[in-house]
Design a protein around this motif. Structure first.
Motif, PDB file in Angstrom:
ATOM      1  N   GLY A 143       6.884 -35.244  56.020  1.00 14.45           N
ATOM      2  CA  GLY A 143       6.446 -34.702  54.739  1.00 14.45           C
ATOM      3  C   GLY A 143       4.979 -34.329  54.706  1.00 14.45           C
ATOM      4  N   ILE A 144       4.528 -33.636  55.751  1.00 18.78           N
ATOM      5  CA  ILE A 144       3.125 -33.219  55.799  1.00 18.78           C
ATOM      6  C   ILE A 144       3.080 -31.733  55.420  1.00 18.78           C
ATOM      7  CG2 ILE A 144       1.088 -33.031  57.283  1.00 18.78           C
ATOM      8  CD1 ILE A 144       1.919 -35.830  57.379  1.00 18.78           C
ATOM      9  N   PRO A 145       2.233 -31.343  54.469  1.00 18.55           N
ATOM     10  CA  PRO A 145       2.130 -29.916  54.172  1.00 18.55           C
ATOM     11  C   PRO A 145       1.489 -29.195  55.344  1.00 18.55           C
ATOM     12  CG  PRO A 145       0.524 -31.189  52.910  1.00 18.55           C
ATOM     13  CD  PRO A 145       1.373 -32.157  53.650  1.00 18.55           C
ATOM     14  N   PRO A 146       1.742 -27.925  55.533  1.00 18.26           N
ATOM     15  CA  PRO A 146       2.491 -26.996  54.678  1.00 18.26           C
ATOM     16  C   PRO A 146       3.926 -26.795  55.156  1.00 18.26           C
ATOM     17  CG  PRO A 146       1.311 -25.756  56.321  1.00 18.26           C
ATOM     18  CD  PRO A 146       1.173 -27.204  56.696  1.00 18.26           C
ATOM     19  N   LEU A 147       4.557 -27.832  55.640  1.00 18.77           N
ATOM     20  CA  LEU A 147       5.885 -27.642  56.228  1.00 18.77           C
ATOM     21  C   LEU A 147       6.969 -27.866  55.189  1.00 18.77           C
ATOM     22  CD1 LEU A 147       4.945 -29.486  59.462  1.00 18.77           C
ATOM     23  CD2 LEU A 147       5.271 -27.049  59.190  1.00 18.77           C
ATOM     24  N   GLY A 148       8.181 -27.407  55.527  1.00 15.13           N
ATOM     25  CA  GLY A 148       9.280 -27.417  54.565  1.00 15.13           C
ATOM     26  C   GLY A 148       9.609 -28.797  54.033  1.00 15.13           C
ATOM     27  N   GLY A 149       9.535 -29.802  54.913  1.00 14.12           N
ATOM     28  CA  GLY A 149       9.885 -31.150  54.482  1.00 14.12           C
ATOM     29  C   GLY A 149       8.998 -31.638  53.350  1.00 14.12           C
ATOM     30  N   PHE A 150       7.735 -31.228  53.389  1.00 13.36           N
ATOM     31  CA  PHE A 150       6.815 -31.636  52.315  1.00 13.36           C
ATOM     32  C   PHE A 150       7.265 -31.051  50.985  1.00 13.36           C
ATOM     33  CE2 PHE A 150       3.287 -30.175  49.676  1.00 13.36           C
ATOM     34  CZ  PHE A 150       2.812 -31.395  49.245  1.00 13.36           C
ATOM     35  N   MET A 151       7.594 -29.745  50.995  1.00 11.10           N
ATOM     36  CA  MET A 151       7.995 -29.124  49.734  1.00 11.10           C
ATOM     37  C   MET A 151       9.275 -29.777  49.210  1.00 11.10           C
ATOM     38  SD  MET A 151       5.562 -27.268  49.157  1.00 11.10           S
ATOM     39  CE  MET A 151       6.116 -26.819  47.535  1.00 11.10           C
ATOM     40  N   GLY A 152      10.221 -30.067  50.114  1.00 15.70           N
ATOM     41  CA  GLY A 152      11.460 -30.715  49.692  1.00 15.70           C
ATOM     42  C   GLY A 152      11.185 -32.027  48.995  1.00 15.70           C
ATOM     43  N   LYS A 153      10.339 -32.854  49.634  1.00 16.99           N
ATOM     44  CA  LYS A 153      10.032 -34.155  49.024  1.00 16.99           C
ATOM     45  C   LYS A 153       9.266 -33.978  47.731  1.00 16.99           C
ATOM     46  CE  LYS A 153      10.142 -37.135  52.988  1.00 16.99           C
ATOM     47  NZ  LYS A 153       9.391 -37.657  54.104  1.00 16.99           N
ATOM     48  N   PHE A 154       8.374 -32.989  47.720  1.00 15.43           N
ATOM     49  CA  PHE A 154       7.585 -32.749  46.521  1.00 15.43           C
ATOM     50  C   PHE A 154       8.498 -32.445  45.335  1.00 15.43           C
ATOM     51  CE2 PHE A 154       5.466 -29.621  43.783  1.00 15.43           C
ATOM     52  CZ  PHE A 154       4.419 -30.397  43.327  1.00 15.43           C
ATOM     53  N   TYR A 155       9.494 -31.565  45.556  1.00 21.70           N
ATOM     54  CA  TYR A 155      10.405 -31.225  44.459  1.00 21.70           C
ATOM     55  C   TYR A 155      11.213 -32.437  44.037  1.00 21.70           C
ATOM     56  CZ  TYR A 155       9.395 -26.318  45.293  1.00 21.70           C
ATOM     57  OH  TYR A 155       8.774 -25.120  45.433  1.00 21.70           O
ATOM     58  N   ILE A 156      11.683 -33.216  45.028  1.00 23.00           N
ATOM     59  CA  ILE A 156      12.507 -34.376  44.693  1.00 23.00           C
ATOM     60  C   ILE A 156      11.721 -35.369  43.845  1.00 23.00           C
ATOM     61  CG2 ILE A 156      13.485 -36.467  45.712  1.00 23.00           C
ATOM     62  CD1 ILE A 156      14.766 -34.775  47.786  1.00 23.00           C
ATOM     63  N   PHE A 157      10.496 -35.674  44.299  1.00 19.35           N
ATOM     64  CA  PHE A 157       9.747 -36.690  43.562  1.00 19.35           C
ATOM     65  C   PHE A 157       9.278 -36.150  42.221  1.00 19.35           C
ATOM     66  CE2 PHE A 157       8.880 -38.459  47.981  1.00 19.35           C
ATOM     67  CZ  PHE A 157       9.977 -39.296  47.886  1.00 19.35           C
ATOM     68  N   SER A 158       9.002 -34.843  42.150  1.00 21.20           N
ATOM     69  CA  SER A 158       8.616 -34.358  40.816  1.00 21.20           C
ATOM     70  C   SER A 158       9.806 -34.354  39.866  1.00 21.20           C
ATOM     71  CB  SER A 158       7.936 -32.989  40.868  1.00 21.20           C
ATOM     72  OG  SER A 158       8.519 -32.167  41.793  1.00 21.20           O
ATOM     73  N   ALA A 159      11.009 -34.150  40.424  1.00 17.32           N
ATOM     74  CA  ALA A 159      12.188 -34.259  39.558  1.00 17.32           C
ATOM     75  C   ALA A 159      12.318 -35.675  39.025  1.00 17.32           C
ATOM     76  CB  ALA A 159      13.448 -33.867  40.317  1.00 17.32           C
ATOM     77  N   ALA A 160      12.067 -36.671  39.901  1.00 22.14           N
ATOM     78  CA  ALA A 160      12.159 -38.065  39.452  1.00 22.14           C
ATOM     79  C   ALA A 160      11.117 -38.358  38.388  1.00 22.14           C
ATOM     80  CB  ALA A 160      11.992 -39.004  40.643  1.00 22.14           C
ATOM     81  N   VAL A 161       9.903 -37.831  38.575  1.00 17.59           N
ATOM     82  CA  VAL A 161       8.853 -38.082  37.584  1.00 17.59           C
ATOM     83  C   VAL A 161       9.209 -37.413  36.266  1.00 17.59           C
ATOM     84  CG1 VAL A 161       6.462 -37.553  37.011  1.00 17.59           C
ATOM     85  CG2 VAL A 161       7.036 -38.440  39.266  1.00 17.59           C
ATOM     86  N   LYS A 162       9.758 -36.189  36.367  1.00 16.69           N
ATOM     87  CA  LYS A 162      10.129 -35.441  35.174  1.00 16.69           C
ATOM     88  C   LYS A 162      11.205 -36.186  34.375  1.00 16.69           C
ATOM     89  CE  LYS A 162      10.737 -30.522  34.310  1.00 16.69           C
ATOM     90  NZ  LYS A 162      11.261 -29.305  34.943  1.00 16.69           N
ATOM     91  N   ALA A 163      12.109 -36.849  35.103  1.00 22.47           N
ATOM     92  CA  ALA A 163      13.163 -37.609  34.417  1.00 22.47           C
ATOM     93  C   ALA A 163      12.691 -39.017  34.065  1.00 22.47           C
ATOM     94  CB  ALA A 163      14.407 -37.670  35.286  1.00 22.47           C
TER      95      ALA A 163
END
Lengths: 104, 486
Positions: B388-408
């Motif tokens: 999950g190191i930017p700027p790679l895809g895995g980082f963006m994936g985790k970023f979206y997942i954790f922001s979804a959790a924060v949003k909920a």
């Protein structure tokens, strides 16, 4: 002579008991073939439940489901027995406790 | 009791039909035109089949159309997953060309079974009835039981097939019983009708029968996607199976498992969300933590990647718990980027082996970074992406997942997820450290790189970089795909 009807709940309980026997057997037995037989018992317990529910709910879906489960179980048995044969050829045992080349 | 004649609409299942037709062709070609040691042409035929099936997903994109008595649907969700599965199958066949010959499993059945498994996955993602989902799951699983044990002389391969088979069949029993109980409570097997029935009868929300059914379904799907505590088979099976199949299992089976999981839980059992969320929360935390902590201790790279795949299932469960629109979209995004980075990593593992010497210990990677600079760089990209190191895809994936959790408002879940992500950096970077900063204990020489596998690495690197740098297109696509599902 009038044969008294067995209430559907009895069949559901039978299904649950068979399923539990299957689960316990699959977890405790050590011969791979017996474990597999216990798994088949679980599937058949599900079939009993499906047929009971289908008749009870007067809907054809449950019976349809059972046909597919039987077909899948047959396919699974074919693959499973082939794996057991191959296992016996390479190891000369099908005791699941002795199949432990890899752990942790 | 009535049975209606289904409306036939073959265009809805065109990709499935094409895949099965090509699988049969490959099977027959393998029987009637075997070319010992030169069976690579079967792989190319399979690739053609997968590409044709991929082209036939375009006509059903952006539609929402049921067929075959509502048992199957062509909707955005199903099509997005179909595309993921076809990409995974394409990359798997690519890395198999060359590798399959090396480990002597390059017969027609090998490629045919990969395509049959893909067929099962696609049915799982598109199925809207419990029967279709069950059949898809079993088509996939039975094909994979065989594939895992295909190296017949190899004791580890057979052992992995046995373990996968017994535990997979065991889990199937639970899944089926869950389906039976849900059918018994609602009287239907069509997911949307189940949801409608539950809505019309609120007292069902407290019915022990259906809650038991949901618990059993969770166990069944939990096995397939390898969540803790149903993960015990994963490391053994992944270690013993042929590496190409391990890549296929870690990405394809997991994605298919999640497709079925989401479909059943969100479109049929959405009303029970408050009930299952606590359990999923626990599963997510346990899965992430156990996966990451145990991965640290591994010395075999295939086992390490197996535990890492368990941890990734945990991250995806975080988004599952969040359950909002961003959460579900981020699952689709994550599964796609995970497919690229994981298959890429396994391809590098394959490329570093040769006949009779697979070099799967992490210590074998010492000095690789300087000896094979491009290979080392690709592996570094995949490892950093998984960490999950930017700027790679895995980082963006985790970023979206954790922001979804924060949003909920699952703050603790997001915090635990990020901490876990930090733990994972340790073992991912260890591979990189070995590649660049350790002296090799023994020389690895005489590697021959199969061109097809090199192409697979290039595609994977491109995928990881593209999804890291331009994530918004794919995320928007994923968000469009899930409309109507929640």
């Amino acid at each position: 002579m009038i044969i008294p009807t067995v209430p559907p709940s009895c069949y559901l309980v039978l299904g649950a008991i068979l399923f539990t026997i299957g689960v316990i057997g699959a977890l405790t037995r050590r011969n791979a073939i017996v474990v597999f037989m216990c798994i088949e018992l679980m599937l058949n317990a599900v079939n009993v439940s499906f047929i009971t529910l289908s008749r009870f709910l007067n809907s054809p879906h449950g019976v349809m489901f059972v046909f597919f489960v039987m077909a899948v179980a047959a396919a699974e048995a074919a693959v499973g027995l082939a794996i057991f044969v191959q296992l016996y050829r390479t190891r000369e045992t099908i005791n699941v406790d002795e199949i432990n080349l890899m752990k942790w | 009791m009535g049975i209606t004649v289904p409306q036939i609409n073959f265009s809805i299942i065109a990709p499935e039909l094409i895949i099965s037709a090509f699988a049969l062709v490959v099977l027959l070609l393998g029987v009637f035109f075997p070319r010992t040691g030169k069976n690579d042409y079967l792989g190319y035929v399979s690739l053609v089949g997968i590409v044709v099936a991929f082209l036939y997903t375009f006509p059903i994109m952006g539609k929402s159309q049921y067929a075959f008595n509502n048992m199957i649907v062509a909707d955005g969700f199903g099509v997005f997953f179909k595309v993921i599965f076809l990409i995974i199958a394409f990359l798997t066949v690519l890395i198999s060309i060359g590798y399959a010959r090396r480990v002597d499993i390059d017969f027609g059945e090998y490629y045919a079974l990969i395509m049959f498994a893909t067929l099962g996955m696609m049915l799982m993602a598109a199925g809207t009835s419990l029967i279709t989902i069950f059949l898809g799951l079993e088509t996939m699983s039975i094909a994979i039981y065989v594939l895992a044990g295909l190296m017949r002389g190899d004791r580890k391969s057979i052992e992995s097939a046995l373990k996968y088979f017994l535990l997979g069949a065991f889990a199937t029993g639970f899944l089926l019983y869950g389906m039976a109980l849900i059918y018994g409570s609602t009287g239907t097997i069509i997911l949307e009708e189940i949801a409608a029935y539950i809505k019309s009868k609120p007292e069902l929300l407290r019915s022990p029968m259906i809650i038991m059914g949901i618990a059993l379904l969770t166990i069944g799907f939990g096995f397939k996607v390898a969540t803790v505590p149903f993960h015990m088979w994963t490391p053994d099976v992944y270690e013993g199976a042929p590496t190409s199949i391990t890549a296929f299992m870690a990405t394809g089976v997991k994605a298919a498992g999640f497709a079925g999981f989401i479909r059943v839980f969100f479109s049929a059992l959405g009303a029970f969300q408050p009930d299952w969320i606590a359990i999923m929360w626990l599963l997510a935390v346990a899965t992430m933590t156990v996966g990451n902590v145990v991965a640290i201790a591994q010395t075999n790279i295939k086992r390490m990647l197996a535990y890492s795949s368990i941890a990734h299932a945990g991250y995806i469960l975080v988004a599952f718990v969040a359950g909002n629109e961003l959460g579900t979209a981020s699952i689709l995004f994550y599964l796609l980027v995970y497919a690229f980075m994981n298959i890429g990593a396994f391809t590098v593992v394959i490329l570093l082996g040769k006949r009779g010497e697979e070099n799967v210990l992490i210590s074998d990677y010492a000095g690789i970074g300087f000896k094979y600079p491009l290979l080392g760089a690709s592996m570094t990209i995949f490892m950093l992406s998984m960490a999950g190191i930017p700027p790679l895809g895995g980082f963006m994936g985790k970023f979206y997942i954790f922001s979804a959790a924060v949003k909920a408002e699952y703050y603790w879940l997001a915090v635990i997820g990020v901490l876990n992500s930090a733990i994972s950096v340790y073992y991912y970077l260890r591979v990189t450290v070995f590649m660049y900063f350790r002296e090799p204990e023994r020389e690895i020489t005489g590697l021959t790189f199969s061109p097809a596998s090199v192409v697979a690495v290039i595609i994977s690197v491109w995928g990881v970089l593209y999804m890291g740098i331009f994530p918004s297109d794919i995320l928007a696509l994923a968000q469009r795909s899930i409309t109507g599902l929640l």
